[in-house]
Scaffold this motif. Structure first.
Motif, short mmCIF file in Angstrom:
data_model
loop_
_atom_site.label_atom_id
_atom_site.label_comp_id
_atom_site.label_asym_id
_atom_site.label_seq_id
_atom_site.Cartn_x
_atom_site.Cartn_y
_atom_site.Cartn_z
N LEU A 69 0.71 -1.22 0.11
CA LEU A 69 -0.05 -0.11 -0.14
C LEU A 69 0.80 1.38 0.15
CD1 LEU A 69 -2.72 -0.99 2.61
CD2 LEU A 69 -2.79 -1.07 0.13
N THR A 70 2.05 1.21 0.39
CA THR A 70 2.77 2.37 0.61
C THR A 70 4.11 2.38 -0.46
OG1 THR A 70 4.13 1.35 1.93
CG2 THR A 70 2.36 2.40 3.02
N GLN A 71 4.83 3.66 -0.35
CA GLN A 71 6.08 3.80 -0.84
C GLN A 71 6.96 4.22 0.01
OE1 GLN A 71 5.87 6.22 -4.45
NE2 GLN A 71 3.83 5.52 -4.89
N PRO A 72 8.41 3.96 0.10
CA PRO A 72 9.27 4.68 0.70
C PRO A 72 9.12 6.30 1.38
CG PRO A 72 10.52 3.26 -0.49
CD PRO A 72 9.08 3.22 -1.06
N VAL A 131 -1.89 5.73 4.77
CA VAL A 131 -2.63 4.38 5.06
C VAL A 131 -3.25 4.84 6.48
CG1 VAL A 131 -2.75 2.09 5.80
CG2 VAL A 131 -1.28 2.75 4.04
N ILE A 132 -4.48 4.62 6.73
CA ILE A 132 -5.27 4.46 8.05
C ILE A 132 -5.27 3.20 8.35
CG2 ILE A 132 -6.96 5.13 9.29
CD1 ILE A 132 -7.79 7.44 7.27
N ALA A 133 -4.60 2.71 9.58
CA ALA A 133 -4.55 1.27 9.86
C ALA A 133 -5.38 1.20 11.33
CB ALA A 133 -3.27 1.01 10.09
N VAL A 134 -6.28 0.27 11.56
CA VAL A 134 -7.01 0.01 12.79
C VAL A 134 -6.82 -1.57 13.01
CG1 VAL A 134 -8.85 1.86 12.27
CG2 VAL A 134 -9.11 -0.72 11.26
N GLY A 162 -7.95 10.26 -0.30
CA GLY A 162 -7.28 9.33 -1.39
C GLY A 162 -6.35 8.23 -0.65
N LEU A 163 -6.62 7.82 0.54
CA LEU A 163 -5.96 7.01 1.34
C LEU A 163 -6.21 5.66 1.37
CD1 LEU A 163 -5.54 9.32 4.69
CD2 LEU A 163 -4.13 9.29 2.58
N TYR A 164 -5.43 4.78 1.65
CA TYR A 164 -5.81 3.26 1.99
C TYR A 164 -6.41 2.90 3.27
CZ TYR A 164 -3.56 2.26 -2.57
OH TYR A 164 -3.16 2.03 -3.78
N ALA A 190 -12.55 -2.13 4.09
CA ALA A 190 -10.99 -2.04 3.94
C ALA A 190 -10.37 -2.44 2.55
CB ALA A 190 -10.42 -3.02 4.73
N ASP A 191 -9.14 -2.25 2.33
CA ASP A 191 -8.57 -2.21 1.13
C ASP A 191 -7.79 -3.58 1.47
OD1 ASP A 191 -8.94 0.17 -0.75
OD2 ASP A 191 -8.17 1.20 1.13
N THR A 192 -7.27 -3.71 2.51
CA THR A 192 -6.35 -4.93 2.92
C THR A 192 -7.01 -5.28 4.34
OG1 THR A 192 -4.55 -3.48 3.80
CG2 THR A 192 -4.50 -4.54 1.61
#
Length: 339
Positions: A69-72, A131-134, A162-164, A190-192
């Motif tokens: 889901l991310t880039q450095p 990303v927002i993670a829960v 525009g976030l995951y 959720a996306d993942t």
């Protein structure tokens, strides 16, 4: 010893072991293990996702999700009590070159307003929020469960910016049991998703990443790169499948027993607990007179194991291999404790 240190301490039942030995297997690196292929499809369909990828651990599953889901240079927003932030050895920074921005929520749960205030701009000097993670249920939050409305609000916020949106569902089965929220709902927000089979359900090994087919394709290569490509993994997938089918229906009893322990703790003059915080299989309570480690020594001498969760805080976690007789013994030990 009655082991309430975690819901990961369970051992395979004879029936599970028999089911494992009868599994049809192949080489999963070649994607030719029929048992794991079928199980990945089954879990993806159950949670309303396109595809799944079986992995050795929840940490690997979470980190695969982070990586695809991310880039450095990106940033992940997470509650300050979140597992990815506290218990995964800084893996997001090491493996994906991203940083985590912890936000203070309530019992490990994020809310829309707190997250909204933490979203970065896209200046050159800012890490880019991606990303927002829960986590559902929350571990350090004592097994707290998100409601549908809370997850929808956070998912919508991610879409607006525009976030995951990633869901760490290490104890998603407990959340499903406690709230009645259907599994496919989680795939709609959720996306993942990361789901675990060795917490609560009693499988000896295994978690699964659920996502789009494109994200799973990327994750499969990363899994191999990180040493998680396995061969006749159908043996382990069979155990997980058996656990979902046969042990998930037992989870409500874990929750019932947790509440009984919490009520007993609340009646003890030297212990303290907020009964409203016990939603699933985790009981977190405080000691008033002695450090947690001293209380736990006394418990262990009488055959009950729990873990310290702070200088004066103790966690007990129920699972299906703690039965009614075990519960009565635990209650007797707690009642007999003298600070």
């Amino acid at each position: 010893m009655i082991d309430l240190r975690s819901d990961t301490v369970t051992k395979p039942t004879p029936e599970m072991l028999k089911f494992m030995t009868e599994a049809e297997v192949g080489d999963d690196v070649f994607e030719s293990d029929p048992t794991v292929n079928a199980f990945q499809k089954k879990m993806a369909e159950m949670f309303g996702m396109e595809a799944g990828l079986f992995v050795p651990s929840g940490t690997m599953s979470n980190q695969l999700c982070v990586s695809v889901l991310t880039q450095p240079g990106d940033e992940i927003i997470i509650d300050e009590l979140g597992h990815i932030f506290n218990y995964e050895a800084g893996a997001a920074a090491h493996l994906s070159s991203v940083q985590i921005r912890p936000v203070k929520g309530v019992r490990g749960k994020l809310n829309r307003e707190a997250v909204k205030g933490a979203i970065r701009t896209y200046n050159d000097w800012d890490p880019h929020t991606r990303v927002i993670a829960v986590e559902n249920t929350t571990n350090k939050g004592g097994g707290a469960c998100y409601s549908k409305e809370e997850l929808i609000a956070l998912s919508n916020l991610a879409d607006e910016h525009g976030l995951y949106f990633h869901l760490d569902g290490a104890r998603i089965w407990n959340a499903i049991t406690a709230t009645g929220v259907e599994p496919e709902f989680f795939g709609s927000v959720a996306d993942t998703i990361s789901i675990c089979f060795s917490k609560g359900l009693g499988a000896p090994v295994g978690s699964m990443m659920l996502a789009s087919e494109d994200h799973i394709k990327k994750a499969r290569r990363l899994r191999k790169m990180w040493g998680g490509g396995m061969r006749q993994v159908g043996l382990l997938a069979a155990a997980a499948d058996y656990a979902v089918t046969h042990h998930l229906p037992l989870m409500s009893e874990d929750h019932r027993r947790a509440k009984i322990l919490a009520e007993t703790v609340s009646e003890h003059p030297d212990l303290e607990i907020n009964l409203d915080t016990v939603e699933s299989n985790i009981v977190i309570f405080d000691t008033k007179k002695e450090p947690a480690v001293e209380v736990l020594k006394k418990f262990e001498e009488q055959g009950v194991a729990m873990i310290p969760f702070g200088p004066n805080t103790i966690r007990a976690t129920f699972h299906f291999q703690v039965g009614e007789e075990d519960l009565e013994k635990v209650l007797d030990v707690v009642r007999g404790y003298k600070g």
